[in-house]
Write a protein that holds these residues in place. Sequence first.
Motif, PDB file in Angstrom:
ATOM      1  N   VAL A   1       0.841  -1.209   0.000  1.00 43.42           N
ATOM      2  CA  VAL A   1       0.000   0.000   0.000  1.00 43.42           C
ATOM      3  C   VAL A   1       0.874   1.257   0.000  1.00 43.42           C
ATOM      4  CG1 VAL A   1      -1.790   1.290   1.235  1.00 43.42           C
ATOM      5  CG2 VAL A   1      -1.822  -1.215   1.263  1.00 43.42           C
ATOM      6  N   GLN A   2       1.910   1.231   0.840  1.00 41.09           N
ATOM      7  CA  GLN A   2       2.822   2.358   0.986  1.00 41.09           C
ATOM      8  C   GLN A   2       3.251   2.898  -0.384  1.00 41.09           C
ATOM      9  OE1 GLN A   2       7.304   2.953   2.789  1.00 41.09           O
ATOM     10  NE2 GLN A   2       6.267   1.109   3.332  1.00 41.09           N
ATOM     11  N   SER A   3       3.171   4.180  -0.571  1.00 44.31           N
ATOM     12  CA  SER A   3       3.664   4.859  -1.785  1.00 44.31           C
ATOM     13  C   SER A   3       2.796   4.648  -3.022  1.00 44.31           C
ATOM     14  CB  SER A   3       5.103   4.430  -2.120  1.00 44.31           C
ATOM     15  OG  SER A   3       5.141   3.113  -2.609  1.00 44.31           O
ATOM     16  N   LYS A   4       1.674   3.960  -2.885  1.00 41.78           N
ATOM     17  CA  LYS A   4       0.805   3.756  -4.060  1.00 41.78           C
ATOM     18  C   LYS A   4      -0.140   4.942  -4.221  1.00 41.78           C
ATOM     19  CE  LYS A   4       1.434  -0.764  -5.267  1.00 41.78           C
ATOM     20  NZ  LYS A   4       0.721  -2.002  -5.049  1.00 41.78           N
ATOM     21  N   GLY A   5      -0.404   5.338  -5.462  1.00 37.68           N
ATOM     22  CA  GLY A   5      -1.447   6.329  -5.722  1.00 37.68           C
ATOM     23  C   GLY A   5      -0.958   7.718  -6.049  1.00 37.68           C
ATOM     24  N   PHE A   6       0.357   7.851  -6.266  1.00 37.09           N
ATOM     25  CA  PHE A   6       0.870   9.166  -6.623  1.00 37.09           C
ATOM     26  C   PHE A   6       0.285   9.567  -7.978  1.00 37.09           C
ATOM     27  CE2 PHE A   6       4.209  12.236  -7.761  1.00 37.09           C
ATOM     28  CZ  PHE A   6       4.169  13.002  -6.616  1.00 37.09           C
ATOM     29  N   GLY A   7      -0.541  10.610  -7.999  1.00 36.58           N
ATOM     30  CA  GLY A   7      -1.191  11.036  -9.252  1.00 36.58           C
ATOM     31  C   GLY A   7      -2.610  10.520  -9.392  1.00 36.58           C
ATOM     32  N   MET A   8      -2.982   9.559  -8.571  1.00 36.63           N
ATOM     33  CA  MET A   8      -4.369   9.083  -8.593  1.00 36.63           C
ATOM     34  C   MET A   8      -4.752   8.552  -7.202  1.00 36.63           C
ATOM     35  SD  MET A   8      -6.425   6.394 -10.971  1.00 36.63           S
ATOM     36  CE  MET A   8      -6.176   6.989 -12.627  1.00 36.63           C
ATOM     37  N   PRO A   9      -5.310   9.429  -6.361  1.00 41.98           N
ATOM     38  CA  PRO A   9      -5.606   9.032  -4.972  1.00 41.98           C
ATOM     39  C   PRO A   9      -6.521   7.824  -4.876  1.00 41.98           C
ATOM     40  CG  PRO A   9      -6.559  11.191  -5.504  1.00 41.98           C
ATOM     41  CD  PRO A   9      -5.675  10.816  -6.644  1.00 41.98           C
ATOM     42  N   GLU A  10      -7.392   7.674  -5.880  1.00 38.73           N
ATOM     43  CA  GLU A  10      -8.311   6.523  -5.853  1.00 38.73           C
ATOM     44  C   GLU A  10      -7.537   5.202  -5.811  1.00 38.73           C
ATOM     45  OE1 GLU A  10      -8.454   9.032  -7.914  1.00 38.73           O
ATOM     46  OE2 GLU A  10     -10.477   9.877  -7.897  1.00 38.73           O
ATOM     47  N   TYR A  11      -6.332   5.211  -6.395  1.00 40.38           N
ATOM     48  CA  TYR A  11      -5.543   3.973  -6.417  1.00 40.38           C
ATOM     49  C   TYR A  11      -5.018   3.641  -5.015  1.00 40.38           C
ATOM     50  CZ  TYR A  11      -2.123   0.491  -7.915  1.00 40.38           C
ATOM     51  OH  TYR A  11      -1.399  -0.668  -8.080  1.00 40.38           O
ATOM     52  N   ALA A  12      -4.657   4.683  -4.268  1.00 42.42           N
ATOM     53  CA  ALA A  12      -4.223   4.456  -2.884  1.00 42.42           C
ATOM     54  C   ALA A  12      -5.380   3.871  -2.073  1.00 42.42           C
ATOM     55  CB  ALA A  12      -3.744   5.758  -2.268  1.00 42.42           C
ATOM     56  N   LEU A  13      -6.565   4.445  -2.264  1.00 43.18           N
ATOM     57  CA  LEU A  13      -7.734   3.972  -1.515  1.00 43.18           C
ATOM     58  C   LEU A  13      -8.102   2.548  -1.906  1.00 43.18           C
ATOM     59  CD1 LEU A  13      -9.846   7.256  -1.824  1.00 43.18           C
ATOM     60  CD2 LEU A  13      -8.689   6.424   0.241  1.00 43.18           C
ATOM     61  N   TRP A  14      -8.019   2.266  -3.212  1.00 38.01           N
ATOM     62  CA  TRP A  14      -8.371   0.939  -3.737  1.00 38.01           C
ATOM     63  C   TRP A  14      -7.374  -0.114  -3.237  1.00 38.01           C
ATOM     64  CZ3 TRP A  14     -12.373  -1.470  -5.381  1.00 38.01           C
ATOM     65  CH2 TRP A  14     -12.330  -2.495  -6.338  1.00 38.01           C
ATOM     66  N   SER A  15      -6.086   0.244  -3.203  1.00 31.09           N
ATOM     67  CA  SER A  15      -5.056  -0.690  -2.713  1.00 31.09           C
ATOM     68  C   SER A  15      -5.238  -0.923  -1.217  1.00 31.09           C
ATOM     69  CB  SER A  15      -3.648  -0.129  -2.975  1.00 31.09           C
ATOM     70  OG  SER A  15      -3.454   0.111  -4.339  1.00 31.09           O
ATOM     71  N   ARG A  16      -5.539   0.155  -0.493  1.00 35.96           N
ATOM     72  CA  ARG A  16      -5.746   0.042   0.951  1.00 35.96           C
ATOM     73  C   ARG A  16      -6.942  -0.876   1.257  1.00 35.96           C
ATOM     74  NH1 ARG A  16      -5.652   2.776   6.104  1.00 35.96           N
ATOM     75  NH2 ARG A  16      -6.566   1.132   7.379  1.00 35.96           N
ATOM     76  N   ARG A  17      -7.998  -0.666   0.493  1.00 30.39           N
ATOM     77  CA  ARG A  17      -9.198  -1.482   0.698  1.00 30.39           C
ATOM     78  C   ARG A  17      -8.879  -2.963   0.474  1.00 30.39           C
ATOM     79  NH1 ARG A  17     -14.852   0.006  -2.135  1.00 30.39           N
ATOM     80  NH2 ARG A  17     -16.022  -1.849  -1.620  1.00 30.39           N
ATOM     81  N   SER A  18      -8.085  -3.225  -0.574  1.00 24.04           N
ATOM     82  CA  SER A  18      -7.741  -4.619  -0.859  1.00 24.04           C
ATOM     83  C   SER A  18      -6.862  -5.204   0.243  1.00 24.04           C
ATOM     84  CB  SER A  18      -7.033  -4.723  -2.222  1.00 24.04           C
ATOM     85  OG  SER A  18      -7.067  -6.045  -2.686  1.00 24.04           O
ATOM     86  N   ALA A  19      -5.889  -4.402   0.710  1.00 20.91           N
ATOM     87  CA  ALA A  19      -5.018  -4.889   1.794  1.00 20.91           C
ATOM     88  C   ALA A  19      -5.860  -5.225   3.030  1.00 20.91           C
ATOM     89  CB  ALA A  19      -3.963  -3.843   2.125  1.00 20.91           C
ATOM     90  N   ASP A  20      -6.854  -4.377   3.316  1.00 22.16           N
ATOM     91  CA  ASP A  20      -7.749  -4.657   4.460  1.00 22.16           C
ATOM     92  C   ASP A  20      -8.535  -5.952   4.218  1.00 22.16           C
ATOM     93  OD1 ASP A  20      -6.908  -2.324   5.608  1.00 22.16           O
ATOM     94  OD2 ASP A  20      -8.699  -1.161   5.113  1.00 22.16           O
ATOM     95  N   ASP A  21      -9.031  -6.102   2.986  1.00 25.37           N
ATOM     96  CA  ASP A  21      -9.877  -7.265   2.666  1.00 25.37           C
ATOM     97  C   ASP A  21      -9.090  -8.560   2.468  1.00 25.37           C
ATOM     98  OD1 ASP A  21     -12.097  -5.719   2.846  1.00 25.37           O
ATOM     99  OD2 ASP A  21     -12.426  -5.487   0.693  1.00 25.37           O
ATOM    100  N   TRP A  22      -7.749  -8.420   2.388  1.00 20.77           N
ATOM    101  CA  TRP A  22      -6.932  -9.614   2.146  1.00 20.77           C
ATOM    102  C   TRP A  22      -7.078 -10.655   3.275  1.00 20.77           C
ATOM    103  CZ3 TRP A  22      -4.338 -13.376   0.144  1.00 20.77           C
ATOM    104  CH2 TRP A  22      -3.904 -13.289  -1.181  1.00 20.77           C
ATOM    105  N   HIS A  23      -7.340 -10.178   4.487  1.00 21.45           N
ATOM    106  CA  HIS A  23      -7.506 -11.136   5.597  1.00 21.45           C
ATOM    107  C   HIS A  23      -8.706 -12.043   5.308  1.00 21.45           C
ATOM    108  CE1 HIS A  23      -4.512  -9.026   8.024  1.00 21.45           C
ATOM    109  NE2 HIS A  23      -5.015  -7.924   7.487  1.00 21.45           N
TER     110      HIS A  23
END
Length: 377
Positions: free
Chosen positions: A57-79
């Motif tokens: 998740v770290q450092s993802k989404g530079f230039g597109m905040p939605e990508y940071a949110l989408w990656s974060r959501r997936s990391a949360d849902d990975w469990h």
Amino acid sequence: MTTRGNRSEGDVVVIGGGVVGGAIALGLARSGARIIILDEGDVAFRASRGNFALVWVQSKGFGMPEYALWSRRSADDWHGLAAILREEGGIDVAHSQPGGFMLCLSEAELDKRVEMMRRLHNSQPLTDFPYEVLDHAETKQRLPAIGKDVVGALYSPLDGHVNSLKLFRALRETCQRRGVDYRPESPVESIVPRDGEFSISGSWGEVRAGKVVLCAGLGNSRLAPMVGLDAPVKPSKGQIIVTEKTEPFLHNPMVTLRQTDEGGVMIGDSHEDRGFDTVVGRPIISTMADRAIRMFPRLAGLNVVRTWSALRVMSPDGFPIYGQSESHPGAFLVTCHSGVTLAASHALTLAPAILAGELPAAVARFTARRFHVPAHA
Ligand SMILES: Cc1cc2nc3c(=O)[nH]c(=O)nc-3n(C[C@H](O)[C@H](O)[C@H](O)COP(=O)(O)OP(=O)(O)OC[C@H]3O[C@@H](n4cnc5c(N)ncnc54)[C@H](O)[C@@H]3O)c2cc1C
């Protein structure tokens, strides 16, 4: 889901059986749909077999905040995804989220990374994306095995990793137990709308379905225009070194280095634009090994047991491309370069939305329309 006369017996055809196709098929099947996966097979270029296995998740989404949110959501849902794969597929994919480090070997490197993170967090509504900047002593406290050349690190508790080959197998196994019909050696050559369905064919025959999801990695660039979509993806080569197994000394993943659940150390993260070339090259491998040994001097005592290269599925801006066809309703596209990280979002959020017939608002920015902005004169 074979064809009888002009009627199909299934609901959705997924084209491509890599991590992306597997996650989408699993999510569709869990939502009750009858699924067939058409896959080119083991001869294909397959990022899913050669990746580094970070859930990052770290450092993802530079230039597109939605990508940071989408990656974060997936990391949360990975469990949740890991639990499904374990309980339904019987395979533990060794998922963990211990937090990840980005180690820096010079002050300039650390300054650059810190500045990037500062800009990322200032420019976007990323309120819940904790990270820390650590100096050498603070890094050594958490990672006692680091070498003296490590000047500092960035750390985020959001990062994790899995065993990527186990993930690939678990997706296949869980899909199979859910009744997904996986068909290897079935490269798709044509997709044609016919009688309110899609006729999907190749030299192996034809299947029909009301919905089709393109998850063919680099193959999507050729398939997407057949259903009025656009997938301008290109290969980006990454090389990886794997050492012999050693006792556990590295609990946390790093962007360039991680110890697997089986004990081997993976060293990676090179990026080269060399078309479909997958040759492993000594200069890159040597540089990667040299940096890794400076980070963890004990690696110098380990034998290398494998090296390989694999091709990332890269869009022009590095972000995913998700699309639903306006000219061919029922046709969808799912492609990205972080298919391991995004596997949970693909299975648990995107697939049910595809089955319902509408991509979710969270991915509205990810259509290929962003590449169609006319150039200024
Ligand atoms: C070196 C490297 C390191 C990486 N590290 C990470 C990481 O740490 N974390 C992370 O999240 N991601 C990482 N990735 C990216 C990740 O591996 C990919 O995002 C993911 O594997 C893409 O999966 P895919 O299914 O889209 O593509 P692929 O794995 O390439 O699979 C595509 C599939 O489509 C099939 N296909 C193609 N054309 C057709 C056709 N016409 N008909 C039928 N089937 C077809 C092929 O047979 C293949 O099975 C890395 C990638 C590389 C190369």
